[in-house]
Design a protein around this motif. Structure first.
Motif, PDB file in Angstrom:
ATOM      1  N   THR A 127       4.388  -9.835  -0.265  1.00 24.29           N
ATOM      2  CA  THR A 127       5.400 -10.267   0.710  1.00 24.29           C
ATOM      3  C   THR A 127       5.527  -9.267   1.846  1.00 24.29           C
ATOM      4  O   THR A 127       6.053  -9.588   2.910  1.00 24.29           O
ATOM      5  N   LYS A 128       5.126  -8.022   1.602  1.00 21.51           N
ATOM      6  CA  LYS A 128       4.811  -7.109   2.696  1.00 21.51           C
ATOM      7  C   LYS A 128       3.310  -7.186   2.758  1.00 21.51           C
ATOM      8  O   LYS A 128       2.666  -7.147   1.703  1.00 21.51           O
ATOM      9  N   ARG A 129       2.732  -7.301   3.927  1.00 25.76           N
ATOM     10  CA  ARG A 129       1.287  -7.500   4.019  1.00 25.76           C
ATOM     11  C   ARG A 129       0.544  -6.516   3.099  1.00 25.76           C
ATOM     12  O   ARG A 129       0.703  -5.305   3.229  1.00 25.76           O
ATOM     13  N   LEU A 130      -0.257  -7.091   2.200  1.00 24.42           N
ATOM     14  CA  LEU A 130      -1.014  -6.290   1.244  1.00 24.42           C
ATOM     15  C   LEU A 130      -1.967  -5.362   1.993  1.00 24.42           C
ATOM     16  O   LEU A 130      -2.563  -5.759   2.989  1.00 24.42           O
ATOM     17  N   THR A 153       3.376   3.711  12.162  1.00 25.82           N
ATOM     18  CA  THR A 153       4.683   3.083  11.948  1.00 25.82           C
ATOM     19  C   THR A 153       4.755   1.631  12.406  1.00 25.82           C
ATOM     20  O   THR A 153       5.854   1.073  12.503  1.00 25.82           O
ATOM     21  N   GLY A 154       3.629   1.024  12.674  1.00 21.52           N
ATOM     22  CA  GLY A 154       3.610  -0.414  12.889  1.00 21.52           C
ATOM     23  C   GLY A 154       3.868  -0.866  14.317  1.00 21.52           C
ATOM     24  O   GLY A 154       3.758  -0.090  15.277  1.00 21.52           O
ATOM     25  N   PHE A 155       4.219  -2.133  14.427  1.00 24.78           N
ATOM     26  CA  PHE A 155       4.234  -2.820  15.724  1.00 24.78           C
ATOM     27  C   PHE A 155       5.487  -3.684  15.888  1.00 24.78           C
ATOM     28  O   PHE A 155       6.073  -4.126  14.897  1.00 24.78           O
ATOM     29  N   GLN A 197       6.363   8.934   3.134  1.00 28.67           N
ATOM     30  CA  GLN A 197       6.408   7.546   2.664  1.00 28.67           C
ATOM     31  C   GLN A 197       7.851   7.069   2.480  1.00 28.67           C
ATOM     32  O   GLN A 197       8.594   7.590   1.658  1.00 28.67           O
ATOM     33  N   ARG A 198       8.221   6.052   3.267  1.00 30.02           N
ATOM     34  CA  ARG A 198       9.565   5.481   3.099  1.00 30.02           C
ATOM     35  C   ARG A 198       9.544   4.391   2.035  1.00 30.02           C
ATOM     36  O   ARG A 198      10.331   4.395   1.118  1.00 30.02           O
ATOM     37  N   THR A 199       8.615   3.437   2.179  1.00 24.18           N
ATOM     38  CA  THR A 199       8.507   2.360   1.189  1.00 24.18           C
ATOM     39  C   THR A 199       7.055   2.255   0.738  1.00 24.18           C
ATOM     40  O   THR A 199       6.179   1.955   1.558  1.00 24.18           O
ATOM     41  N   PRO A 200       6.780   2.493  -0.544  1.00 27.19           N
ATOM     42  CA  PRO A 200       5.392   2.303  -0.977  1.00 27.19           C
ATOM     43  C   PRO A 200       5.008   0.828  -0.915  1.00 27.19           C
ATOM     44  O   PRO A 200       5.850  -0.040  -1.161  1.00 27.19           O
ATOM     45  N   GLY A 202       4.445   6.809   7.531  1.00 30.49           N
ATOM     46  CA  GLY A 202       4.138   5.408   7.266  1.00 30.49           C
ATOM     47  C   GLY A 202       3.067   5.273   6.194  1.00 30.49           C
ATOM     48  O   GLY A 202       2.185   6.136   6.066  1.00 30.49           O
ATOM     49  N   THR A 203       3.176   4.189   5.435  1.00 29.22           N
ATOM     50  CA  THR A 203       2.181   3.907   4.382  1.00 29.22           C
ATOM     51  C   THR A 203       1.851   2.413   4.356  1.00 29.22           C
ATOM     52  O   THR A 203       1.770   1.790   3.300  1.00 29.22           O
ATOM     53  N   GLY A 204       1.705   1.821   5.548  1.00 26.89           N
ATOM     54  CA  GLY A 204       1.260   0.423   5.644  1.00 26.89           C
ATOM     55  C   GLY A 204      -0.264   0.373   5.733  1.00 26.89           C
ATOM     56  O   GLY A 204      -0.965   1.347   5.395  1.00 26.89           O
ATOM     57  N   SER A 205      -0.785  -0.758   6.227  1.00 31.37           N
ATOM     58  CA  SER A 205      -2.239  -0.960   6.286  1.00 31.37           C
ATOM     59  C   SER A 205      -2.945   0.130   7.082  1.00 31.37           C
ATOM     60  O   SER A 205      -3.983   0.652   6.656  1.00 31.37           O
ATOM     61  N   SER A 206      -2.388   0.469   8.247  1.00 29.74           N
ATOM     62  CA  SER A 206      -3.066   1.456   9.106  1.00 29.74           C
ATOM     63  C   SER A 206      -3.121   2.798   8.395  1.00 29.74           C
ATOM     64  O   SER A 206      -4.170   3.446   8.337  1.00 29.74           O
ATOM     65  N   ALA A 207      -1.982   3.221   7.830  1.00 35.47           N
ATOM     66  CA  ALA A 207      -1.921   4.522   7.155  1.00 35.47           C
ATOM     67  C   ALA A 207      -2.872   4.566   5.967  1.00 35.47           C
ATOM     68  O   ALA A 207      -3.590   5.560   5.778  1.00 35.47           O
TER      69      ALA A 207
HETATM   70  P1  NA7 Z   1       3.250  -1.593   9.018  1.00 37.36           P
HETATM   71  O1  NA7 Z   1       2.651  -2.424   7.980  1.00 37.36           O
HETATM   72  O2  NA7 Z   1       4.437  -2.117   9.758  1.00 37.36           O
HETATM   73  O3  NA7 Z   1       3.612  -0.181   8.352  1.00 37.36           O
HETATM   74  C1  NA7 Z   1       4.441   0.745   8.994  1.00 37.36           C
HETATM   75  C2  NA7 Z   1       4.776   1.850   8.045  1.00 37.36           C
HETATM   76  O4  NA7 Z   1       5.550   2.829   8.728  1.00 37.36           O
HETATM   77  C3  NA7 Z   1       5.610   1.398   6.863  1.00 37.36           C
HETATM   78  O5  NA7 Z   1       5.217   2.118   5.735  1.00 37.36           O
HETATM   79  C4  NA7 Z   1       7.019   1.793   7.303  1.00 37.36           C
HETATM   80  O6  NA7 Z   1       7.919   1.982   6.241  1.00 37.36           O
HETATM   81  C5  NA7 Z   1       6.750   3.081   8.020  1.00 37.36           C
HETATM   82  N1  NA7 Z   1       7.812   3.436   8.950  1.00 37.36           N
HETATM   83  C6  NA7 Z   1       8.183   2.773  10.071  1.00 37.36           C
HETATM   84  N2  NA7 Z   1       9.191   3.407  10.669  1.00 37.36           N
HETATM   85  C7  NA7 Z   1       9.465   4.497   9.922  1.00 37.36           C
HETATM   86  C8  NA7 Z   1      10.419   5.544  10.018  1.00 37.36           C
HETATM   87  N3  NA7 Z   1      11.308   5.586  11.014  1.00 37.36           N
HETATM   88  N4  NA7 Z   1      10.425   6.503   9.048  1.00 37.36           N
HETATM   89  C9  NA7 Z   1       9.536   6.451   8.046  1.00 37.36           C
HETATM   90  N5  NA7 Z   1       8.615   5.487   7.888  1.00 37.36           N
HETATM   91  C10 NA7 Z   1       8.580   4.520   8.826  1.00 37.36           C
HETATM   92  O7  NA7 Z   1       2.192  -1.202  10.156  1.00 37.36           O
HETATM   93  P2  NA7 Z   1       0.623  -0.996  10.024  1.00 37.36           P
HETATM   94  O8  NA7 Z   1       0.142  -0.524  11.338  1.00 37.36           O
HETATM   95  O9  NA7 Z   1       0.282  -0.188   8.861  1.00 37.36           O
HETATM   96  O10 NA7 Z   1       0.064  -2.433   9.735  1.00 37.36           O
HETATM   97  C11 NA7 Z   1       0.385  -3.521  10.586  1.00 37.36           C
HETATM   98  C12 NA7 Z   1      -0.525  -4.676  10.316  1.00 37.36           C
HETATM   99  O11 NA7 Z   1      -1.795  -4.436  10.934  1.00 37.36           O
HETATM  100  C13 NA7 Z   1      -0.886  -4.895   8.896  1.00 37.36           C
HETATM  101  O12 NA7 Z   1       0.077  -5.553   8.183  1.00 37.36           O
HETATM  102  C14 NA7 Z   1      -2.181  -5.673   8.988  1.00 37.36           C
HETATM  103  O13 NA7 Z   1      -1.898  -7.030   9.215  1.00 37.36           O
HETATM  104  C15 NA7 Z   1      -2.831  -5.087  10.181  1.00 37.36           C
HETATM  105  P3  NA7 Z   1       8.900   0.774   5.744  1.00 37.36           P
HETATM  106  O14 NA7 Z   1       8.013  -0.126   4.947  1.00 37.36           O
HETATM  107  O15 NA7 Z   1       9.418   0.107   6.985  1.00 37.36           O
HETATM  108  O16 NA7 Z   1       9.945   1.451   4.970  1.00 37.36           O
END
Ligand code: NA7
Length: 548
Positions: A331-334, A384-386, A212-215, A189-194
């Motif tokens: 549009t994806k949380r910065l 991997t988010g919530f 990283q699936r989606t930068p 994962g590469t969202g906010s937490s990562a």
């Molecule tokens: P996010 O923003 O939902 O990020 C989750 C990340 O995990 C995102 O990069 C996802 O890639 C990745 N992901 C999820 N499932 C997979 C699988 N199966 N394989 C590979 N990668 C995966 O969660 P965060 O905890 O970082 O942040 C949540 C919110 O908390 C944030 O927006 C703030 O408001 C505070 P994807 O983009 O889906 O391709």
């Protein structure tokens, strides 16, 4: 089950608050202040909600601490001192605990108690709660302070159960911490937490692999120790700052540029984007009034950030892989981080792009990709988010009028009136629910607005002798339509692959959940509804004769 069946063993309160995060803590304070008996049921072993569970290294709020704090008590905001511009998770948790003790709320909060079921008794107009501790609670009002990012999502991956290393989710981080020193660590994962966690783990790990699936776009937070003159200025002007936040678009004091990106010269646009990069964090999204509605303005900001990434990351291939493509910025949380891109210049960090491959499975020793590559890992971190916005409510799956369940009512996505109430679920209030600004705002501002509205509504009911309040189906459907139309006017509607839409959870209906019409407009709307005798709600006056 009817309340009278459980009365003898049940604990009775005027209100049950589910959750002891920032929302639940203010709810118990406020509802007790208006004279209600209240019990807070909290699943965790401490108060704090999101800030209790998200203890991963680097966890930090992306709204300034002076803004991201309660305004309900001037003494509180004057006496508390934040040590940094953006507060870290431990400091926010200390703050929440301080508030709980300062206002003597702890006796009303029951920890380690998960609500496993909630059902409405139509005859008595009460909610009956069942908990993991085997107890039952009966209350007139159900205040759901269950959080919007509280159900951690570990993707289903074949082989995880056989993995011999240790694995963790950022949203469920162990209190004792995780030792990564010298270890081979993988982060998925590469969202906010990562992006917050990666730079800190990299400093300790033997080697770090980032899958990283989606930068996404990560701004530098530009965090720093609190400047005494800034704190002084805020404390001298708190009433004004709080008023401004409540009336603003996003519930905080971040400066917004009200000009269109198109009415200024290219040079001015560049200067503004650079200014926003220096301001840091979410400020980029307030660079122009049309950054989230005009594709060209948005693309210019996106390319500006891509160029920053290219200038920071030394290896051109890695830099390019880190650059988001075909994704409207914001549009994806910065993301807001410190030294995120710089971390990829370290020898012990490798970016594993999943652009053309996927994770095939977890093996006993690590991660295997579909192209056969294997990574041996001692520690695997899921960032991997919530199951955002609806996950916690659906998990309880309250049963409303006529036995209808919330999951049934929300089968096509969440339908609410004002993000606060649902038809068929009388006397149930959701704090920062779907259909309210919620994650599109400074959560503390939105929480205070909701809690105060709910307290006013309950006082109105008590004064009028009403036993129950319920959103009408018509008002709910009109509001839900309005929420969707508001999103439709923005670029959010064009980026559907986000958790704002629920798209990160397999099988979840894809529908835009938060309200983007602005915190100030929304606040005026809920106040107007109340002023007009709670337009869109129906009240049930006669309390039926108790059979107990
Ligand atoms: P996010 O923003 O939902 O990020 C989750 C990340 O995990 C995102 O990069 C996802 O890639 C990745 N992901 C999820 N499932 C997979 C699988 N199966 N394989 C590979 N990668 C995966 O969660 P965060 O905890 O970082 O942040 C949540 C919110 O908390 C944030 O927006 C703030 O408001 C505070 P994807 O983009 O889906 O391709």
């Amino acid at each position: 089950m009817h309340a009278h069946d459980v009365t003898r063993s049940a604990h009775r309160y005027d209100a049950i608050v589910v959750g002891a995060g920032l929302a639940g803590v203010y709810a118990v304070y406020k509802l007790r202040q208006i004279g209600l008996s209240v019990r807070v049921l909290e699943a965790g072993g401490g108060v704090g909600g999101t800030w209790y569970h998200n203890r991963y290294p680097g966890a930090r709020c992306d709204i300034e601490s002076l803004d991201y704090s309660y305004s309900f008590s001037d003494e509180l905001q004057q006496e508390w001192s934040w040590s940094e511009r953006y507060a870290s998770q431990p400091e926010i948790l200390r703050y929440i605990n301080h508030v709980v003790d300062r206002f003597d709320l702890r006796p009303h909060i029951q920890l380690n108690t998960t609500v496993v079921a909630a059902s409405y008794d139509e005859e008595e107009h009460v909610w009956v709660f069942e908990t993991s501790t085997g107890e039952s609670y009966v209350a007139n009002y159900a205040v759901m302070a269950t959080g919007v990012l509280s159900v951690a999502q570990v993707p289903s991956m074949t082989g995880l159960e056989d993995y011999r290393g240790r694995w963790f989710h950022t949203g469920d981080w162990p209190e004792e911490g995780v030792d990564v020193a010298g270890r081979r660590v993988g982060v998925i994962g590469t969202g906010s937490s990562a992006t917050q966690l990666i730079p800190l783990v990299a400093e300790e790990a033997g080697h770090l692999y980032v899958f990283q699936r989606t930068p996404n776009y990560t701004m530098p937070a530009q965090n720093h120790p609190m400047k005494p003159e800034v704190e002084k200025d805020w404390k001298a002007n708190y009433p004004e700052r709080r008023r401004f936040a409540r009336a603003s678009g996003f519930g905080h004091n971040q400066v917004t540029n009200h000009r269109s990106g198109k009415e200024v010269t290219e040079e001015e646009r560049r200067a503004e984007l650079e200014n926003r990069w220096q301001l840091g964090g979410l400020y980029m999204m307030r660079a122009f009034k049309d950054i989230l509605t005009d594709a060209e303005v948005n693309e210019e900001a996106a390319e500006f950030v891509r160029n920053k990434i290219r200038s920071i990351v030394k290896d051109p291939e890695t830099a390019e892989a880190l650059c988001p493509q075909n994704l409207y910025i914001g549009t994806k949380r910065l993301c807001s981080g410190t030294h995120y891109y710089e971390t990829f210049n370290r020898e012990n960090v490798s970016l594993v792009s999943l652009k053309d491959v996927a994770i095939e499975c977890i093996t006993a020793s690590g991660v295997q990709l579909t192209d056969g590559r294997e990574y041996e890992l001692d520690v695997l971190i899921f960032a991997t988010g919530f199951d955002a916005m609806t996950g916690a409510m659906n998990r309880i799956n309250p049963r409303g009028r006529g036995g209808v369940t919330l999951k049934e009512a929300w089968a096509a996505g969440p339908h609410t009136y004002l993000g606060l109430c649902m038809a068929d679920f009388p006397n149930m209030f959701v704090i920062t629910g779907p259909g309210s600004p919620s994650v599109f705002s400074n959560m503390v501002t939105s929480i205070e607005q909701h809690v105060e509205w709910i307290a006013d509504c309950i006082q109105y009911m008590r004064a009028s002798g009403y036993a129950a309040v319920e959103a009408t189906f018509v008002a709910q459907e009109q509001w839900t339509q309005h929420v969707s139309e508001a999103a439709g006017r923005t670029l959010y509607a064009k980026s559907r692959n986000t958790w704002f839409h629920g798209a990160n959870i397999p099988g979840k209906p894809v529908t835009f959940m938060p309200y983007v019409g602005g915190v100030g407009n929304y606040y005026n709307k809920i106040l107007e509804v109340a002023r007009e005798g709670y337009k869109g709600f129906q009240f049930h006056k006669v309390r039926s004769v108790s059979k107990v």
